[in-house]
Design a protein around this motif. Structure first.
Motif, mmCIF file in Angstrom:
data_model
loop_
_atom_site.group_PDB
_atom_site.id
_atom_site.type_symbol
_atom_site.label_atom_id
_atom_site.label_comp_id
_atom_site.label_asym_id
_atom_site.label_seq_id
_atom_site.Cartn_x
_atom_site.Cartn_y
_atom_site.Cartn_z
ATOM 1 N N LEU A 39 0.788 -1.103 0.086
ATOM 2 C CA LEU A 39 0.024 0.084 0.045
ATOM 3 C C LEU A 39 0.847 1.256 -0.074
ATOM 4 C CD1 LEU A 39 -2.949 1.391 0.473
ATOM 5 C CD2 LEU A 39 -2.510 1.271 3.003
ATOM 6 N N LEU A 40 1.766 1.389 0.990
ATOM 7 C CA LEU A 40 2.764 2.455 0.845
ATOM 8 C C LEU A 40 3.698 2.561 -0.276
ATOM 9 C CD1 LEU A 40 3.978 2.346 4.786
ATOM 10 C CD2 LEU A 40 1.953 3.800 3.682
ATOM 11 N N ILE A 51 -3.772 8.020 4.180
ATOM 12 C CA ILE A 51 -3.515 7.412 5.547
ATOM 13 C C ILE A 51 -1.970 6.648 5.301
ATOM 14 C CG2 ILE A 51 -4.108 5.995 7.377
ATOM 15 C CD1 ILE A 51 -7.033 6.723 6.714
ATOM 16 N N THR A 52 -1.147 7.119 5.747
ATOM 17 C CA THR A 52 0.384 6.604 5.597
ATOM 18 C C THR A 52 1.029 6.311 7.014
ATOM 19 O OG1 THR A 52 1.275 8.815 5.552
ATOM 20 C CG2 THR A 52 0.470 7.625 3.328
ATOM 21 N N LYS A 53 0.645 6.371 7.998
ATOM 22 C CA LYS A 53 1.210 6.186 9.318
ATOM 23 C C LYS A 53 0.812 4.854 10.049
ATOM 24 C CE LYS A 53 1.759 11.153 11.322
ATOM 25 N NZ LYS A 53 1.404 12.009 12.201
ATOM 26 N N ASP A 54 1.593 4.031 10.231
ATOM 27 C CA ASP A 54 1.278 2.746 10.549
ATOM 28 C C ASP A 54 0.253 2.612 11.544
ATOM 29 O OD1 ASP A 54 3.201 1.863 9.053
ATOM 30 O OD2 ASP A 54 4.600 1.333 10.620
ATOM 31 N N GLU A 55 -0.036 3.247 12.895
ATOM 32 C CA GLU A 55 -0.905 3.011 13.703
ATOM 33 C C GLU A 55 -2.424 3.397 12.965
ATOM 34 O OE1 GLU A 55 -2.503 3.845 18.037
ATOM 35 O OE2 GLU A 55 -0.338 3.855 17.572
ATOM 36 N N GLU A 56 -2.340 4.267 12.028
ATOM 37 C CA GLU A 56 -3.506 4.945 11.452
ATOM 38 C C GLU A 56 -3.995 3.740 10.352
ATOM 39 O OE1 GLU A 56 -2.904 8.818 10.144
ATOM 40 O OE2 GLU A 56 -3.839 9.433 11.754
ATOM 41 N N ILE A 57 -3.045 3.284 9.734
ATOM 42 C CA ILE A 57 -3.295 2.278 8.708
ATOM 43 C C ILE A 57 -3.881 1.057 9.563
ATOM 44 C CG2 ILE A 57 -2.397 0.464 7.367
ATOM 45 C CD1 ILE A 57 -0.189 2.432 6.336
ATOM 46 N N HIS A 61 -7.946 1.696 8.493
ATOM 47 C CA HIS A 61 -8.068 0.875 7.405
ATOM 48 C C HIS A 61 -8.264 -0.483 7.692
ATOM 49 C CE1 HIS A 61 -7.755 3.885 4.319
ATOM 50 N NE2 HIS A 61 -6.264 3.866 4.422
ATOM 51 N N PHE A 62 -7.619 -1.228 8.367
ATOM 52 C CA PHE A 62 -7.589 -2.728 8.672
ATOM 53 C C PHE A 62 -8.709 -2.906 9.915
ATOM 54 C CE2 PHE A 62 -2.577 -3.493 7.194
ATOM 55 C CZ PHE A 62 -3.196 -3.375 6.114
ATOM 56 N N LEU A 63 -8.460 -2.310 10.926
ATOM 57 C CA LEU A 63 -9.433 -2.343 11.897
ATOM 58 C C LEU A 63 -10.862 -1.893 11.483
ATOM 59 C CD1 LEU A 63 -9.904 -3.886 14.836
ATOM 60 C CD2 LEU A 63 -9.346 -1.313 15.722
ATOM 61 N N ASP A 64 -10.996 -0.805 10.916
ATOM 62 C CA ASP A 64 -12.178 -0.469 10.731
ATOM 63 C C ASP A 64 -12.929 -0.967 9.650
ATOM 64 O OD1 ASP A 64 -14.334 1.833 10.410
ATOM 65 O OD2 ASP A 64 -13.540 1.978 8.309
ATOM 66 N N SER A 65 -12.052 -1.948 8.546
ATOM 67 C CA SER A 65 -12.885 -2.693 7.709
ATOM 68 C C SER A 65 -13.295 -3.940 8.333
ATOM 69 C CB SER A 65 -11.593 -3.051 6.462
ATOM 70 O OG SER A 65 -11.469 -1.989 5.759
ATOM 71 N N ALA A 87 -8.523 1.064 -2.599
ATOM 72 C CA ALA A 87 -7.414 0.267 -2.382
ATOM 73 C C ALA A 87 -7.563 -1.148 -1.596
ATOM 74 C CB ALA A 87 -6.461 1.084 -1.254
ATOM 75 N N GLY A 88 -8.996 -1.487 -1.755
ATOM 76 C CA GLY A 88 -9.412 -2.793 -1.034
ATOM 77 C C GLY A 88 -9.993 -2.960 0.107
ATOM 78 N N PHE A 89 -10.603 -1.670 0.670
ATOM 79 C CA PHE A 89 -11.148 -1.760 1.820
ATOM 80 C C PHE A 89 -12.724 -1.560 1.670
ATOM 81 C CE2 PHE A 89 -7.095 0.623 2.289
ATOM 82 C CZ PHE A 89 -6.521 -0.411 2.798
ATOM 83 N N PRO A 90 -13.311 -2.283 2.374
ATOM 84 C CA PRO A 90 -13.118 -3.201 3.304
ATOM 85 C C PRO A 90 -12.985 -4.799 2.862
ATOM 86 C CG PRO A 90 -15.472 -3.273 3.375
ATOM 87 C CD PRO A 90 -14.850 -2.219 2.258
ATOM 88 N N GLY A 91 -13.326 -4.992 1.375
ATOM 89 C CA GLY A 91 -13.236 -6.429 0.941
ATOM 90 C C GLY A 91 -12.103 -7.124 1.078
ATOM 91 N N MET A 92 -11.061 -6.559 0.745
ATOM 92 C CA MET A 92 -9.452 -7.412 1.015
ATOM 93 C C MET A 92 -9.316 -7.649 2.474
ATOM 94 S SD MET A 92 -7.502 -8.896 -1.296
ATOM 95 C CE MET A 92 -7.392 -8.165 -2.702
#
Length: 234
Positions: A39-40, A51-57, A61-65, A87-92
């Motif tokens: 992604l980055l 959104i490019t900071k690790d905790e925000e990703i 992105h991941f947890l929100d999905s 970029a694949g959220f939430p499906g991927m």
């Protein structure tokens, strides 16, 4: 001992997901870490996310999905379609966590589709036995086009939308994709926006055979999930 950026991300990922009740296997960690890396990397070439900071990703992105699974149950072999996936959220993210589901990603931007196809192949290559990752379909088209094609109408158990149009505007191309009894989950934020969308979209939902089943709320993530059921195939 020096900890690499990748290791720090993996450790943060496991800790945050554990805290939210989503334990991760080693395969999950490897695939989410690869997702973050690609992604980055691709984001330096094409516009995938701000959104490019690790905790925000991890959180945005991941947890929100994935957090939708606290309120809904996807069964193995359910057919899922993610409309306007970006970029694949939430499906991927759902596919990584539940590799047995069937997944179709719909995205109109060709460069984003290139990323999704590459990502899918790389995720599958991590584990030859996790063949669920390799059967992701990525469609380069607008949702309106997809909803007019016989091969997609009445095909899916679940439709997911995140950061796309209002319920009123999205109903004509989301509800027709569902089987009878299938569910469309619309990710939203802000209770006032949710109430207004449901009110303004009531006529369209009824026209296409949909009804609001429930609205699930996660205040911590400022996320609302509007769950809409398809009552018929009119």
């Amino acid at each position: 001992m020096f900890e690499s950026t990748t290791e720090k991300f993996a450790n943060s990922l496991k800790k945050i997901f554990d805290n939210y009740g989503f334990p991760l296997t080693q395969r999950h960690v490897e695939q989410f870490t690869l997702y973050r890396t690609e992604l980055l990397r691709w984001n330096t070439l094409i516009n995938l996310t701000a959104i490019t900071k690790d905790e925000e990703i991890i959180r945005k992105h991941f947890l929100d999905s994935l957090n939708v699974l606290k309120y809904t149950t996807l069964n193995p072999e359910d057919e899922v379609i993610d409309i306007g996936t970006g970029a694949g959220f939430p499906g991927m993210v759902l596919k990584i966590y539940l590799p047995e589901i069937g997944l179709t990603l719909v995205e109109a931007t060709k460069k984003k589709v290139s990323f999704l196809k590459f990502l899918s192949s790389q995720l599958g290559a991590l584990d030859a036995h996790a063949n669920g990752i390799t059967n992701v379909r990525v469609l380069t088209q607008r949702a309106e086009t997809c909803a007019r094609q016989a091969c997609h109408i009445g095909t899916y158990d679940w439709v997911f939308t995140r950061y796309v149009a209002s319920l009123k505007d999205a109903a004509p191309y989301c509800i027709p994709l569902l089987k009878s009894g299938g569910k469309w989950v619309a990710y939203k934020s802000g209770v006032d926006n949710v109430n207004m969308e449901i009110c303004h979209g009531a006529t369209q939902l009824e026209t296409f055979g949909g009804t609001v089943e429930t609205v699930c709320t996660n205040p911590t993530l400022n996320r609302y999930y509007i769950v809409i059921s398809r009552l018929n195939e009119t």
